[in-house]
Design an enzyme around this catalytic site. Structure first.
Site, PDB file in Angstrom:
ATOM      1  N   ASP A  68       2.165  -1.077   7.839  1.00 54.39           N
ATOM      2  CA  ASP A  68       3.091  -1.176   6.706  1.00 54.39           C
ATOM      3  C   ASP A  68       4.533  -1.101   7.195  1.00 54.39           C
ATOM      4  OD1 ASP A  68       2.476   1.560   7.352  1.00 54.39           O
ATOM      5  OD2 ASP A  68       3.410   2.218   5.488  1.00 54.39           O
ATOM      6  N   GLU A 133       2.085   4.746   6.497  1.00 57.56           N
ATOM      7  CA  GLU A 133       2.976   5.625   7.252  1.00 57.56           C
ATOM      8  C   GLU A 133       4.369   5.645   6.665  1.00 57.56           C
ATOM      9  OE1 GLU A 133       5.713   7.159  10.265  1.00 57.56           O
ATOM     10  OE2 GLU A 133       5.748   5.189   9.339  1.00 57.56           O
TER      11      GLU A 133
END
Length: 382
Positions: A68, A133
């Site tokens: 991400d 994250e």
């Protein structure tokens, strides 16, 4: 042509704004399966994670990271579209180029090259990859670590591919991170007309002496690995917007970045003691994002440092600066854990980029570390 550069570009084209994976993980898993990895998919809520492992013996070297990325901000302010990888002036531009799709690509190509040369290598290789994250980080790495811990899997060496370098690839290895403890504090007063202060109680005025004490306090000296603990106010809100109204309450958000000299519980006790001593009417909610962790210099820092020196000529320094990372979750099952990746000067910024030459060098460093750590003779975590 560079296989690592090609894979980095393929990952950047996938707009995996947190917590969306957007197809990055299937691309990585396909390559790893072809290299002989057994793959477990761990999906929790809207978050995609996977754990891939090749081998069953110790020592286990794990590469960890995230697919991400943060939002792009105004796309019109980028010099090229953020999800169209663009080569310009010796750099590759695109959201996630440095944080951390170049590292993911380098993980995979380093492993592919190592396995091709050592199909029966000793020890084991693993990857722990998440799409959570950059977000709230509750359904990502921590959930996979919970599963691994419950079944007794331990990691001997872990390299998190976060962008760690300050000026040149190879100048910094992160061997720890500070803890992060946040508080949301509400001070209750009595709202009233500003011309009749005796009929009201101003929460801002009440909190001011405690705030002065909190900001002036010297929490600790730090230590050889960490700077002193820091207390910072991030938001302070009060009032109705009118200039003739004493507010009925005020809200304060603050954060501690703390070293191994402190514990979260100890910091909480200290704050409550100060607030109580000033006889404040308050509510306080705490959020612990992560405790501090540290890997002392050892086999992992030795082998990674030697690989960096061989590939770049740089003598990497050890550092614990910066924000939190998923290393805070993995460390509880990892004997030695460090972070190492590209230069971090453009991460989370418009026109994020990575030096094109650094992409292949990063893969070379990861592969050389594999060679050193899986050469045999190292003991596994008990």
């Amino acid at each position: 042509m560079s296989a690592t550069l090609d894979l980095t570009e393929a990952l950047i084209r996938l707009d995996s704004v947190t917590p969306r994976d957007a197809g990055c993980q299937p691309l990585l898993m396909q390559r790893l399966a072809a290299a002989g990895f057994a793959i477990e998919i761990h999906r929790h809520g809207d978050v995609d994670n996977f754990w891939a492992r090749r081998g069953s013996q110790a020592p286990l070297l794990c590469f960890a990271g995230h697919t991400d990325v943060v939002p792009t901000g105004p796309a019109t302010q980028w010099h090229s579209p953020p999800f169209e990888p663009t080569r310009r002036d010796g750099h590759l531009f695109g959201r996630g180029a440095a944080d951390m799709k170049a590292s993911l690509a380098a993980f995979v190509t380093a492993i592919e090259a190592f396995v091709a040369e050592h199909p029966d290598h000793p020890g084991s290789i693993a990857l722990l990859i998440t799409s959570d994250e950059e977000g709230i980080a509750v359904d990502g790495t921590v959930r996979v670590v919970d599963t691994l811990e419950a079944r007794g899997e331990r990691i001997d060496y872990c390299i998190v591919g976060e962008p760690t370098c300050a000026e040149r690839l190879g100048d910094t290895i992160k061997n720890g991170r500070r803890g992060s403890l946040s508080g949301t504090l509400t001070i209750r007063g009595i709202q009233g007309h500003i011309a009749y202060p005796h009929l009201a109680r101003n929460p801002v005025h009440q909190f001011a002496p405690a705030l002065a004490e909190l900001t002036a306090r010297h929490w600790d000296e730090g230590n050889a690995h960490f700077p002193p603990t820091s207390f910072q106010i991030s938001n302070f809100n009060a009032g109705t917007g009118a200039t003739n109204v004493i507010p009925g309450d005020c809200q304060i958000r603050f954060n501690f970045r703390f070293s191994t000299e402190q514990t979260a519980d100890g910091l909480k006790r200290s704050v409550h003691e100060i607030l109580d001593r000033h006889d404040l009417d308050y509510d306080l909610e705490w959020t612990l994002s992560g405790n501090p962790f540290l890997t002392e210099p050892g086999k992992l820092t030795e082998c990674l440092g030697a690989a960096i020196r061989e590939a770049t000529g740089m003598e990497a320094s050890l550092s614990t600066t910066g924000g939190t990372s998923d290393g805070r979750f993995i460390k509880r099952i990892a004997r030695e854990l460090v972070e190492f990746g590209p230069v971090n000067a453009t991460i989370h910024k418009l026109n994020e980029c990575v030096a094109i030459d650094d992409i292949d060098t990063l893969s070379t460093i990861y592969r050389a570390t594999l060679e050193r750590l899986l050469a045999g003779g190292f003991t596994a975590m008990p």
